[in-house]
Design a protein around this motif. Structure first.
Motif, PDB file in Angstrom:
ATOM      1  N   GLN A   5       0.835  -1.204   0.000  1.00  0.00           N
ATOM      2  CA  GLN A   5       0.000   0.000   0.000  1.00  0.00           C
ATOM      3  C   GLN A   5       0.869   1.253   0.000  1.00  0.00           C
ATOM      4  O   GLN A   5       0.597   2.197  -0.753  1.00  0.00           O
ATOM      5  CB  GLN A   5      -0.918  -0.002   1.220  1.00  0.00           C
ATOM      6  N   ASP A  61      -7.796   3.765   0.914  1.00  0.00           N
ATOM      7  CA  ASP A  61      -8.552   2.879   0.025  1.00  0.00           C
ATOM      8  C   ASP A  61      -8.808   3.549  -1.321  1.00  0.00           C
ATOM      9  O   ASP A  61      -8.604   2.944  -2.385  1.00  0.00           O
ATOM     10  CB  ASP A  61      -9.891   2.473   0.656  1.00  0.00           C
ATOM     11  N   VAL A  67      -5.498   3.835  -3.394  1.00  0.00           N
ATOM     12  CA  VAL A  67      -5.106   2.582  -4.048  1.00  0.00           C
ATOM     13  C   VAL A  67      -5.992   2.353  -5.278  1.00  0.00           C
ATOM     14  O   VAL A  67      -5.498   2.021  -6.359  1.00  0.00           O
ATOM     15  CB  VAL A  67      -5.183   1.392  -3.062  1.00  0.00           C
ATOM     16  N   THR A  68      -7.283   2.574  -5.124  1.00  0.00           N
ATOM     17  CA  THR A  68      -8.200   2.434  -6.262  1.00  0.00           C
ATOM     18  C   THR A  68      -7.825   3.397  -7.375  1.00  0.00           C
ATOM     19  O   THR A  68      -7.809   3.026  -8.552  1.00  0.00           O
ATOM     20  CB  THR A  68      -9.654   2.672  -5.806  1.00  0.00           C
TER      21      THR A  68
END
Length: 79
Positions: free
Chosen positions: A39, A62, A65-66
């Motif tokens: 990550q 989150d 990362v997307t």
């Protein structure tokens, strides 16, 4: 949330029990730590790309990362 199952031999269990107080905790820690490292690498690539190209960075790990996957800055190891 994904569940990952690992199969080991009886001998491997004995060896892991020798090396760790809790085999499950050791396995959980190893997987979570590797995911954390990945990550950090992904987010670093995203930040560098966004800063170099004046792109707004998504809010939260989150979403970041997307966003890195959406921008095709990273890909899965199998691809």
């Amino acid at each position: 949330m994904a569940e990952i199952k690992v199969t080991v031999s009886d001998t491997q269990v004995k060896c892991l029990e020798y090396a760790a107080y809790s085999v499950q905790d050791w396995c959980d820690n190893a997987i979570h730590n590797r995911a954390r490292i990945a990550q950090e690498e992904i987010i670093a690539k995203l930040v560098a790309h966004c800063n170099a190209n004046d792109v707004a960075i998504a809010t939260g790990a989150d979403a970041q990362v997307t966003q890195a996957y959406t921008l095709k800055l990273v890909d899965t190891a199998t691809e």
